[in-house]
Design a protein around this motif. Structure first.
Motif, PDB file in Angstrom:
ATOM      1  N   LEU A 191      98.327 178.061  78.460  1.00  0.00           N
ATOM      2  CA  LEU A 191      99.343 177.239  79.107  1.00  0.00           C
ATOM      3  C   LEU A 191      99.182 177.230  80.621  1.00  0.00           C
ATOM      4  N   LEU A 192      98.874 178.380  81.191  1.00  0.00           N
ATOM      5  CA  LEU A 192      98.628 178.446  82.636  1.00  0.00           C
ATOM      6  C   LEU A 192      97.390 177.644  83.030  1.00  0.00           C
ATOM      7  N   ALA A 193      96.343 177.700  82.229  1.00  0.00           N
ATOM      8  CA  ALA A 193      95.130 176.926  82.527  1.00  0.00           C
ATOM      9  C   ALA A 193      95.425 175.433  82.457  1.00  0.00           C
ATOM     10  N   PHE A 194      96.197 175.014  81.463  1.00  0.00           N
ATOM     11  CA  PHE A 194      96.569 173.603  81.365  1.00  0.00           C
ATOM     12  C   PHE A 194      97.426 173.187  82.542  1.00  0.00           C
ATOM     13  N   TRP A 195      98.364 174.009  82.921  1.00  0.00           N
ATOM     14  CA  TRP A 195      99.231 173.706  84.068  1.00  0.00           C
ATOM     15  C   TRP A 195      98.416 173.615  85.355  1.00  0.00           C
ATOM     16  N   TRP A 196      97.405 174.499  85.499  1.00  0.00           N
ATOM     17  CA  TRP A 196      96.549 174.462  86.674  1.00  0.00           C
ATOM     18  C   TRP A 196      95.760 173.150  86.736  1.00  0.00           C
ATOM     19  N   VAL A 207      99.896 186.522  74.895  1.00  0.00           N
ATOM     20  CA  VAL A 207      99.167 186.546  76.169  1.00  0.00           C
ATOM     21  C   VAL A 207      98.117 185.435  76.204  1.00  0.00           C
ATOM     22  N   LEU A 208      97.373 185.269  75.119  1.00  0.00           N
ATOM     23  CA  LEU A 208      96.354 184.208  75.084  1.00  0.00           C
ATOM     24  C   LEU A 208      96.987 182.822  75.150  1.00  0.00           C
ATOM     25  N   GLY A 209      98.099 182.633  74.461  1.00  0.00           N
ATOM     26  CA  GLY A 209      98.807 181.364  74.545  1.00  0.00           C
ATOM     27  C   GLY A 209      99.328 181.103  75.945  1.00  0.00           C
ATOM     28  N   GLY A 210      99.838 182.137  76.595  1.00  0.00           N
ATOM     29  CA  GLY A 210     100.302 181.996  77.978  1.00  0.00           C
ATOM     30  C   GLY A 210      99.162 181.670  78.928  1.00  0.00           C
ATOM     31  N   LEU A 211      97.996 182.291  78.712  1.00  0.00           N
ATOM     32  CA  LEU A 211      96.826 181.979  79.546  1.00  0.00           C
ATOM     33  C   LEU A 211      96.384 180.529  79.355  1.00  0.00           C
TER      34      LEU A 211
END
Length: 60
Positions: A19-24, A13-17
């Motif tokens: 990744l989402l922050a980087f994508w944003w 979950v933390l890795g996905g968050l």
């Protein structure tokens, strides 16, 4: 071994968050000035030794 049942999902979950922050940041054009920084360092507009102002002088 029971602790792995908690740690693996939490890390995913933390890795996905992250990744989402980087994508944003990519979608928000945060990295859109590649030439700006390299050109800004060569400019003479910025003075390493600014002139003294009345507020910066020590009192006599």
């Amino acid at each position: 071994m029971n602790v792995l049942a908690y740690l693996i999902p939490v890390s995913l979950v933390l890795g996905g968050l992250g990744l989402l922050a980087f994508w944003w940041t990519l979608r928000a054009d945060q990295y859109d000035d590649p030439e700006g920084d390299s050109a800004r360092i060569l400019r003479d507009d910025y003075d390493d030794y600014p002139a003294e102002t009345p507020q910066s002088r020590p009192k006599d």
